[in-house]
Enzyme design. Structure first.
Site, PDB file in Angstrom:
ATOM      1  N   HIS A 298       0.827  -1.216   0.000  1.00 29.36           N
ATOM      2  CA  HIS A 298       0.000   0.000   0.000  1.00 29.36           C
ATOM      3  C   HIS A 298       0.858   1.262   0.000  1.00 29.36           C
ATOM      4  O   HIS A 298       1.898   1.324   0.667  1.00 29.36           O
ATOM      5  CB  HIS A 298      -1.020   0.002   1.142  1.00 29.36           C
ATOM      6  CG  HIS A 298      -0.461   0.032   2.529  1.00 29.36           C
ATOM      7  ND1 HIS A 298      -0.173   1.215   3.189  1.00 29.36           N
ATOM      8  CD2 HIS A 298      -0.173  -0.954   3.421  1.00 29.36           C
ATOM      9  CE1 HIS A 298       0.268   0.952   4.409  1.00 29.36           C
ATOM     10  NE2 HIS A 298       0.297  -0.356   4.584  1.00 29.36           N
ATOM     11  N   ASP A 310       6.451   1.074   6.279  1.00 30.34           N
ATOM     12  CA  ASP A 310       5.020   0.765   6.263  1.00 30.34           C
ATOM     13  C   ASP A 310       4.288   1.809   5.438  1.00 30.34           C
ATOM     14  O   ASP A 310       3.876   2.837   5.950  1.00 30.34           O
ATOM     15  CB  ASP A 310       4.477   0.738   7.699  1.00 30.34           C
ATOM     16  CG  ASP A 310       3.030   0.319   7.769  1.00 30.34           C
ATOM     17  OD1 ASP A 310       2.530  -0.273   6.811  1.00 30.34           O
ATOM     18  OD2 ASP A 310       2.387   0.608   8.797  1.00 30.34           O
ATOM     19  N   GLU A 344      -5.128   1.852   3.141  1.00 29.92           N
ATOM     20  CA  GLU A 344      -5.039   0.616   3.908  1.00 29.92           C
ATOM     21  C   GLU A 344      -5.112   0.895   5.397  1.00 29.92           C
ATOM     22  O   GLU A 344      -5.764   0.151   6.147  1.00 29.92           O
ATOM     23  CB  GLU A 344      -3.728  -0.112   3.579  1.00 29.92           C
ATOM     24  CG  GLU A 344      -3.569  -1.469   4.260  1.00 29.92           C
ATOM     25  CD  GLU A 344      -2.968  -1.402   5.669  1.00 29.92           C
ATOM     26  OE1 GLU A 344      -3.065  -2.400   6.409  1.00 29.92           O
ATOM     27  OE2 GLU A 344      -2.424  -0.338   6.036  1.00 29.92           O
ATOM     28  N   GLU A 345      -4.453   1.956   5.827  1.00 25.91           N
ATOM     29  CA  GLU A 345      -4.336   2.214   7.253  1.00 25.91           C
ATOM     30  C   GLU A 345      -5.687   2.479   7.920  1.00 25.91           C
ATOM     31  O   GLU A 345      -5.855   2.239   9.112  1.00 25.91           O
ATOM     32  CB  GLU A 345      -3.391   3.396   7.504  1.00 25.91           C
ATOM     33  CG  GLU A 345      -1.955   3.182   7.034  1.00 25.91           C
ATOM     34  CD  GLU A 345      -1.205   2.133   7.836  1.00 25.91           C
ATOM     35  OE1 GLU A 345      -1.810   1.494   8.724  1.00 25.91           O
ATOM     36  OE2 GLU A 345      -0.009   1.933   7.581  1.00 25.91           O
ATOM     37  N   ASP A 372       3.494  -6.295   3.751  1.00 27.30           N
ATOM     38  CA  ASP A 372       3.086  -5.204   4.635  1.00 27.30           C
ATOM     39  C   ASP A 372       3.577  -5.460   6.053  1.00 27.30           C
ATOM     40  O   ASP A 372       2.937  -5.047   7.013  1.00 27.30           O
ATOM     41  CB  ASP A 372       1.564  -5.039   4.610  1.00 27.30           C
ATOM     42  CG  ASP A 372       1.117  -3.757   5.315  1.00 27.30           C
ATOM     43  OD1 ASP A 372       1.961  -2.861   5.496  1.00 27.30           O
ATOM     44  OD2 ASP A 372      -0.061  -3.673   5.699  1.00 27.30           O
ATOM     45  N   HIS A 444       4.428   2.921  12.544  1.00 25.89           N
ATOM     46  CA  HIS A 444       3.516   4.034  12.834  1.00 25.89           C
ATOM     47  C   HIS A 444       4.146   5.113  13.703  1.00 25.89           C
ATOM     48  O   HIS A 444       3.485   5.732  14.532  1.00 25.89           O
ATOM     49  CB  HIS A 444       2.224   3.531  13.503  1.00 25.89           C
ATOM     50  CG  HIS A 444       1.380   2.656  12.636  1.00 25.89           C
ATOM     51  ND1 HIS A 444       0.180   2.123  13.067  1.00 25.89           N
ATOM     52  CD2 HIS A 444       1.553   2.214  11.367  1.00 25.89           C
ATOM     53  CE1 HIS A 444      -0.355   1.388  12.093  1.00 25.89           C
ATOM     54  NE2 HIS A 444       0.471   1.428  11.058  1.00 25.89           N
TER      55      HIS A 444
END
Length: 482
Positions: A298, A310, A344-345, A372, A444
């Protein structure tokens, strides 16, 4: 959200699959482990026959005069140019335009974008401060989808809990308080429930906000972002993640009997009808172009760091694997399609939109692949599918002995994020096993930058995506579905 399992539309399809299983699988142990099942020799020999392709691809991506370092170079340019790429922002859309131009420049087939509509969320100003018994700023990140505090903020007493059970035990103390979760890290899959469900769980007892210990096994005082969701029928309260260090500090002070008060101010924005795009590129199949093997990652990220790990790495090994195959003139029988997902998140929004728009194609998907969970040094394959398909993938894994990546792990659970929506419909799924022990250290956070990425590991991940997708797209048989 669960998706219904795929069912055969007619009895004939089921019979064909059963016959294929009998042809491919010699009777033997009934366990699903690929190490204990045996394919017919002709199919094993056919897969072994791709060894020259494997060696050719690996040589090319490790050769200074070939494609060595190209995945890292293209990823670093991308992340340095755009940084973080939150879904719904113009920055993500600019990065998608950039990718479309690059994919066309590389001469890939059928390059285009497909629009996705959703409700967007953005953080604005936010901060948290311990104001009693002493003053201390608390590093924090509002969680995706969180509501704002009142404009004047919230000042409230604190209740610290270490689990959902502890919350229940202290439920009579929660009303009007800020609940701080200091849950221990067990695993991401288990511990992330506090991030996703913690606000609603505390709101049921009258909490006015929640601060949740970041979901990570290791911390250098960095808060971790992430998505959360509110339960139906429960008041929505502001929620954010704080650092491991601050959660433990507050827990120690609380256990000593200190009366803790925190001032919290959060301002976030929701906007309906936000638009983004899934990005598509292909290598068209030679004889059976309607059949599809998918490689994916993604493009969106959270609004901290650069989204290099990510999931910039996963997206870039996906499209670079197609470029490697194209440069080497390797065009399989079936089509290899690259999907660079959006949003996606926020909950696989791009994947669900794609699924809805491509229902007529689903029976044509032979394998869905995604990265991912990091693009560190690979050591094998993780696969979700039928026993016979796992046997086939185990033979493919053997071809990576020169890079010590022959481990084959057959999983009863889904093995990807976006591709989960396909796996739930009985389409085989695959991801790479890699040395990702430190993945959730950076996940994140502001630390998700190119400093985490290794050029040689990216080369090997790119090569494995290229080889696996090519072999499965070129084999004389398709992966049997259960």
């Amino acid at each position: 959200m669960a998706v219904g399992r795929f069912r055969f539309s007619c009895p004939v399809a089921a019979v064909v699959v059963l016959l294929l299983l009998q042809v491919l699988l010699i009777p033997g142990p009934t366990e699903a482990s690929p190490d204990r099942c045996r394919l017919v020799r002709s199919l094993r020999d056919e897969i072994a026959g791709y060894r020259p392709v494997v060696e050719r691809v690996l040589s090319y991506v490790q050769d200074q005069k070939g494609y060595k370092g190209k995945t890292w170079t293209t990823l670093s340019e991308f992340t340095d140019t755009f940084g973080s790429r939150l879904a719904g922002t113009q920055n993500l859309e600019n990065s998608i335009d950039f990718m479309l131009n690059r994919l066309r420049a590389w001469g890939l087939d059928n390059v285009h974008a497909e629009r996705v509509i959703f409700t967007g969320w953005q953080r604005r100003k936010e901060f948290a401060t311990l104001v009693s018994p002493r003053v201390k700023n608390l590093a924090m990140l509002g969680l995706g989808g969180s509501v704002s505090t009142a404009p004047e903020g919230i000042r409230a007493e604190v209740v610290v809990v270490t689990s959902f059970e502890d919350l229940i035990n202290k439920s009579s103390q929660v009303s009007g308080k800020i609940v701080v979760y200091n849950q221990p890290y067990v695993s991401y899959g288990e511990t992330v429930l506090y991030r996703s469900m913690g606000a609603s769980a505390a709101s049921k007892y009258g909490a006015v906000a929640t601060l949740i210990r970041s979901i990570t096994p290791f911390s250098l005082n960095s808060p971790h972002a992430g998505q959360q969701s509110y339960s139906d029928g429960v008041k929505k309260i502001p929620t954010a993640c704080i650092t491991v260090e601050d959660a433990e500090l507050l827990n120690r002070m609380y256990n000593r009997g200190s009366k803790l008060e925190i001032f919290l101010k959060m301002d976030s924005k929701f906007f309906a009808n936000a638009t983004s795009r899934n990005t598509v590129a292909e290598i068209k199949g030679t004889t059976d172009p309607d059949k599809i093997v998918l490689v994916s990652g993604h493009l969106d990220s959270w609004d901290v760091g650069q989204g290099a790990m990510d999931d910039g790495g996963g997206a870039f090994i996906s499209w670079n694997s197609l470029v490697v195959l194209k440069n080497l003139g390797l065009r399989p029988k079936r089509t290899i399609r690259c999907l660079l997902w959006t949003a996606e998140e926020e909950g696989y929004i791009g994947a669900y939109a794609y699924l809805k728009g491509h229902k007529s194609e689903l029976e044509k998907f032979n394998l869905v692949i995604e990265s991912d969970e990091g693009t560190f040094q690979p050591y094998g394959i993780q696969f979700h599918g039928s026993e016979t398909s796992a046997c086939i993938m185990a033979e493919v894994a053997k071809l990576f002995d020169s890079i010590n990546a022959t481990t084959m792990q057959s999983s009863k659970d889904n093995v990807g994020s976006d591709i989960e929506v396909f796996e739930n419909l009985n389409i085989p799924g695959l991801s790479l096993l890699n040395r990702n022990e430190k993945y959730f250290w950076y996940h994140h956070t502001e630390a998700d930058t190119m400093a985490v990425e290794d050029p040689d590991s990216l080369d090997l991940n790119t090569a494995m995506f290229a080889v696996i997708s090519y072999i499965i797209a070129d084999l004389s048989v398709e992966l049997p579905k259960s």
